[in-house]
Scaffold this motif. Structure first.
Motif, PDB file in Angstrom:
ATOM      1  N   UNK A 106       0.836  -1.209   0.000  1.00 26.47           N
ATOM      2  CA  UNK A 106       0.000   0.000   0.000  1.00 26.47           C
ATOM      3  C   UNK A 106       0.871   1.260   0.000  1.00 26.47           C
ATOM      4  N   UNK A 107       1.940   1.233   0.785  1.00 27.35           N
ATOM      5  CA  UNK A 107       2.862   2.372   0.834  1.00 27.35           C
ATOM      6  C   UNK A 107       3.548   2.542  -0.516  1.00 27.35           C
ATOM      7  N   UNK A 108       3.965   1.430  -1.114  1.00 26.95           N
ATOM      8  CA  UNK A 108       4.612   1.469  -2.431  1.00 26.95           C
ATOM      9  C   UNK A 108       3.664   2.057  -3.469  1.00 26.95           C
ATOM     10  N   UNK A 109       2.390   1.668  -3.431  1.00 26.27           N
ATOM     11  CA  UNK A 109       1.402   2.173  -4.387  1.00 26.27           C
ATOM     12  C   UNK A 109       1.256   3.687  -4.270  1.00 26.27           C
ATOM     13  N   UNK A 110       1.129   4.174  -3.042  1.00 27.66           N
ATOM     14  CA  UNK A 110       0.991   5.615  -2.826  1.00 27.66           C
ATOM     15  C   UNK A 110       2.241   6.363  -3.259  1.00 27.66           C
TER      16      UNK A 110
ATOM     17  N   UNK B 261       8.806   8.625   0.706  1.00 32.13           N
ATOM     18  CA  UNK B 261       7.531   8.136   1.236  1.00 32.13           C
ATOM     19  C   UNK B 261       7.661   6.690   1.717  1.00 32.13           C
ATOM     20  N   UNK B 262       8.217   5.834   0.878  1.00 32.00           N
ATOM     21  CA  UNK B 262       8.328   4.419   1.235  1.00 32.00           C
ATOM     22  C   UNK B 262       9.254   4.228   2.430  1.00 32.00           C
ATOM     23  N   UNK B 263      10.433   4.831   2.381  1.00 31.43           N
ATOM     24  CA  UNK B 263      11.390   4.626   3.451  1.00 31.43           C
ATOM     25  C   UNK B 263      10.908   5.245   4.757  1.00 31.43           C
ATOM     26  N   UNK B 264      10.301   6.420   4.668  1.00 28.32           N
ATOM     27  CA  UNK B 264       9.806   7.075   5.875  1.00 28.32           C
ATOM     28  C   UNK B 264       8.690   6.290   6.540  1.00 28.32           C
ATOM     29  N   UNK B 265       7.709   5.858   5.755  1.00 26.46           N
ATOM     30  CA  UNK B 265       6.570   5.115   6.312  1.00 26.46           C
ATOM     31  C   UNK B 265       6.989   3.737   6.824  1.00 26.46           C
TER      32      UNK B 265
ATOM     33  N   UNK C 237       2.627  -3.728  -8.731  1.00 25.14           N
ATOM     34  CA  UNK C 237       1.993  -2.577  -8.079  1.00 25.14           C
ATOM     35  C   UNK C 237       2.595  -1.276  -8.607  1.00 25.14           C
ATOM     36  N   UNK C 238       3.921  -1.250  -8.739  1.00 24.88           N
ATOM     37  CA  UNK C 238       4.604  -0.068  -9.259  1.00 24.88           C
ATOM     38  C   UNK C 238       4.162   0.220 -10.689  1.00 24.88           C
TER      39      UNK C 238
END
Length: 247
Positions: free
Chosen positions: A11-15, A30-34, A208-209
């Protein structure tokens, strides 16, 4: 990575992929932070996955748009980026084993800095910056890219200050991030730091990407690019502050 960890990771990767496609950056942050905030995976593991994801995001986003790239900006930025990238990867190995808290603090500070650069909304310069300026920005990006697979803040700040169209800026950033992550993966591979779990997780994320890159190209958000950047980086600043405090 378990199913319970993989689902929120996807889900994080999608966003992150969608935001990167419509703005030209932010996937890594975004991905690394979340992921770091939720404790889904280590910084080292996630940074490798991000590099693998860029191999899918970059070519799809750039397809049919290569004529819009700023080749001079890319050349000088990459000239500074390559040696600094190797140094950043070597530093990552050192910090990952001995300075975990420092690594987390650096990650949070990087995300905050990147968010503030965009939230400040700098006006374009009246004329193009010097070649040396692009090389310095590339070197700073290489260090961040080697450490966290986050080369965004220095290059984003540098290019968004230039008197260039937003399309040229966005696509040039995507192209440079693609090249950077290819080199980063080659360096990690030579060092024997790519594991089967990393490759398998990256393979699972690629559909997803690909899907959300196409969605970003065909269905951009109904509001302006400026609003999109502000929303994304407001979230990043909050995540970065939380990481710094916990570190």
């Amino acid at each position: 990575m378990t199913i319970e960890q993989l689902l929120p990771f996807l889900l994080i990767v999608a966003f992150g992929t969608y935001v990167q496609t419509v703005t030209g950056f932010a996937l890594g942050m975004i991905v690394l932070g979340c992921v770091a905030q939720l404790g889904l995976a280590s910084v080292t593991f996630t940074s490798v996955i991000i590099s693998l994801l860029m191999l899918a995001n970059g070519p799809i986003a750039l397809r049919g748009n290569l004529q819009h790239l700023d080749h001079k900006a890319m050349l000088w930025s990459l000239t500074g980026l390559f040696p600094a990238l190797v140094a950043g990867v070597l530093l990552l190995n050192y910090l990952s084993s001995d300075f975990t808290q420092m690594l987390q603090w650096l990650l949070g500070a990087t995300i905050i800095t990147g968010g503030l650069f965009i939230m400040l909304k700098p006006e374009p310069l009246p004329q193009r910056s010097s070649h040396r300026s692009f090389a310095i920005a590339g070197a700073a990006a290489g260090i961040f890219g080697g450490l966290f697979s986050i080369a965004g803040p220095p290059l984003v700040y540098q290019l968004y200050r230039q008197p260039l169209s937003l399309q040229t800026i966005r696509l040039s950033l995507l192209a440079m991030f693609l090249v950077m992550n290819i080199i980063r993966l080659l360096v990690l591979g030579v060092q024997g730091l790519l594991t089967l779990e990393m490759l398998w997780t990256g393979l699972i994320c690629i559909p997803v990407v690909a899907a959300f890159t196409l969605i970003g190209k065909r269905y951009p958000p109904p509001f302006s690019d400026t609003t999109m950047r502000r929303l994304a980086f407001a979230l990043l600043i909050i995540i970065g502050i939380s990481l710094v405090i916990s570190a």
